[in-house]
Write an enzyme that holds these catalytic residues in place. Structure first.
Site, PDB file in Angstrom:
ATOM      1  N   ILE A 102       0.847  -1.204   0.000  1.00 47.24           N
ATOM      2  CA  ILE A 102       0.000   0.000   0.000  1.00 47.24           C
ATOM      3  C   ILE A 102       0.882   1.253   0.000  1.00 47.24           C
ATOM      4  CG2 ILE A 102      -1.698   1.268   1.422  1.00 47.24           C
ATOM      5  CD1 ILE A 102      -2.459  -1.600   2.484  1.00 47.24           C
ATOM      6  N   GLY A 107       0.171   0.820  -7.462  1.00 45.94           N
ATOM      7  CA  GLY A 107      -1.218   0.754  -7.936  1.00 45.94           C
ATOM      8  C   GLY A 107      -2.164  -0.011  -7.040  1.00 45.94           C
ATOM      9  N   ASP A 152      -3.122   5.168 -13.658  1.00 49.10           N
ATOM     10  CA  ASP A 152      -3.183   3.956 -12.829  1.00 49.10           C
ATOM     11  C   ASP A 152      -4.393   3.101 -13.206  1.00 49.10           C
ATOM     12  OD1 ASP A 152      -1.089   5.106 -11.450  1.00 49.10           O
ATOM     13  OD2 ASP A 152      -1.896   4.646  -9.468  1.00 49.10           O
TER      14      ASP A 152
HETATM   15  O1  PMV Z   1      -0.255   6.109  -7.632  1.00 51.30           O
HETATM   16  P1  PMV Z   1       1.192   6.385  -7.802  1.00 51.30           P
HETATM   17  O2  PMV Z   1       1.930   6.616  -6.543  1.00 51.30           O
HETATM   18  O3  PMV Z   1       1.832   5.385  -8.698  1.00 51.30           O
HETATM   19  O4  PMV Z   1       1.354   7.787  -8.570  1.00 51.30           O
HETATM   20  C1  PMV Z   1       0.700   8.031  -9.753  1.00 51.30           C
HETATM   21  C2  PMV Z   1       1.529   8.836 -10.644  1.00 51.30           C
HETATM   22  C3  PMV Z   1       1.422  10.352 -10.557  1.00 51.30           C
HETATM   23  O5  PMV Z   1       1.830  10.822 -11.830  1.00 51.30           O
HETATM   24  C4  PMV Z   1       2.366  10.888  -9.504  1.00 51.30           C
HETATM   25  C5  PMV Z   1       0.019  10.854 -10.264  1.00 51.30           C
HETATM   26  C6  PMV Z   1      -0.975  10.647 -11.381  1.00 51.30           C
HETATM   27  O6  PMV Z   1      -2.166  10.801 -11.105  1.00 51.30           O
HETATM   28  O7  PMV Z   1      -0.593  10.372 -12.531  1.00 51.30           O
END
Ligand code: PMV
Length: 317
Positions: A102, A107, A152
């Site tokens: 987490i 993701g 994501d």
């Molecule tokens: O959910 P994470 O921690 O993999 O981050 C997503 C990537 C970011 O570019 C930082 C945020 C986004 O919404 O694209």
């Protein structure tokens, strides 16, 4: 009585995190070695609407009715019901288990949401199209992230390597050769919402400087797509390092990430960078087969919490 289940993989962002929020392209791949699974089990002796939720990984054991509106599990269920036009759920138990760490950039939130949307819609006898699943997951991701780009939920819904630009149709990337990645967890939890907000504050304070960083990242991502499609893994590795340098400049790296990235490079990686929002979480290293085991053992020895290998298949071996 019916029971259904669905599982979704983790994901890694290869290029373009943060800049993607500002309209630049990014590249992400599914990580099939990690997954979140949701089970929905009918409860024949329960009253209609009596829905219990068990998610031991996040310490959640509650009745659905006791969860606040902004709880992401509740909002995933509400949004799914809205799309399916189902006002009341039959009595059931929803169990969610996940091997995705987490708050680590892999993701976990989107994978839980997507497995839940799919298991619940199957349970209700109305399987959703991928495009609907993706749209619901994007709405829900807003509860986790505030202002997500949508990368994501898209990579996890479609489970394919993607070239993604916010609010545009995504493109599936077909690598020429397999891409071997080592993923290592610093063990440091980091909030995507806080990291994205931090970048926004620094961008607001100096839009020209930060706009320049984002454009530079965008050019790296465009080159990376070509390198992946042409199978130029040396170039791809060097682009990862260039992307990391800019991530460092926008202050989303972390000393532990830097240490693991340097170590992977010294151990023979072709390239390495943080993956996801940064500030902790995971780093990824691109490697050939010969250096993979050494990179893994050195990262473990250096204290990485979890080290896994993953492979994005290519058109040629
Ligand atoms: O959910 P994470 O921690 O993999 O981050 C997503 C990537 C970011 O570019 C930082 C945020 C986004 O919404 O694209």
């Amino acid at each position: 009585m019916p029971s259904t289940s669905s599982h979704s993989p983790g994901k890694a962002i290869l290029f373009g995190e943060h800049a993607v929020v500002y309209g630049q392209p990014a590249i992400a791949v599914p990580v099939l070695q990690l997954n979140a699974t949701t089970y929905v089990l009918a409860n024949p002796i329960g009253k209609p609407g009596e829905v219990s939720i068990e998610a031991p990984d996040i310490g959640l054991f509650e009745m659905l009715s006791a969860l606040g509106k902004e709880n992401p599990i509740k909002s995933a269920i509400n949004e799914t019901q809205k799309v399916l036009k189902i006002d009341h759920l039959p009595a059931c138990k929803i169990s969610i288990v996940s091997t995705i760490p987490i708050a680590s950039g892999l993701g976990s939130g989107a994978a839980i949401t997507i497995s839940l949307i799919r298991a619940l819609s199957k349970f209700l006898g109305q399987e959703l199209l991928d495009s609907d699943v993706n749209a619901i997951a994007f709405e829900v991701d807003k509860y986790y992230h505030g202002n997500p780009s949508g990368i994501d939920n898209t990579v996890i819904t479609y489970e394919k390597p993607i070239y993604f630009i916010r609010e545009n149709p995504f493109e599936i990337i077909k690598p020429m050769f397999p891409i071997n990645l080592v993923i290592a967890d610093t063990g440091i939890k980091s909030s995507t919402r806080e990291m994205v907000n931090g970048v926004r504050q620094r961008w607001s304070a100096d839009e020209i400087k930060y706009g320049g960083f984002f454009t530079e990242i965008g050019s790296i991502v465009a080159e990376a797509k070509i390198s992946i499609e042409n199978g130029d893994l040396q170039k791809l590795g060097s682009l990862m390092c260039q992307n990391q340098e800019i991530l460092h400049k926008i202050e989303v790296s972390h000393p532990t990430l830097d240490r693991l990235i340097n170590l992977a490079m010294k151990s023979g990686a072709l390239g390495a960078k943080l993956s996801g929002a940064g500030g902790g979480g995971n780093m990824i290293a691109l490697t050939d087969k010969d250096h993979m085991e050494e990179i893994i053992s050195n990262l473990k020895e250096a204290g990485a919490r979890m080290v896994i290998k993953t492979r994005v298949e290519g058109r040629k071996r």
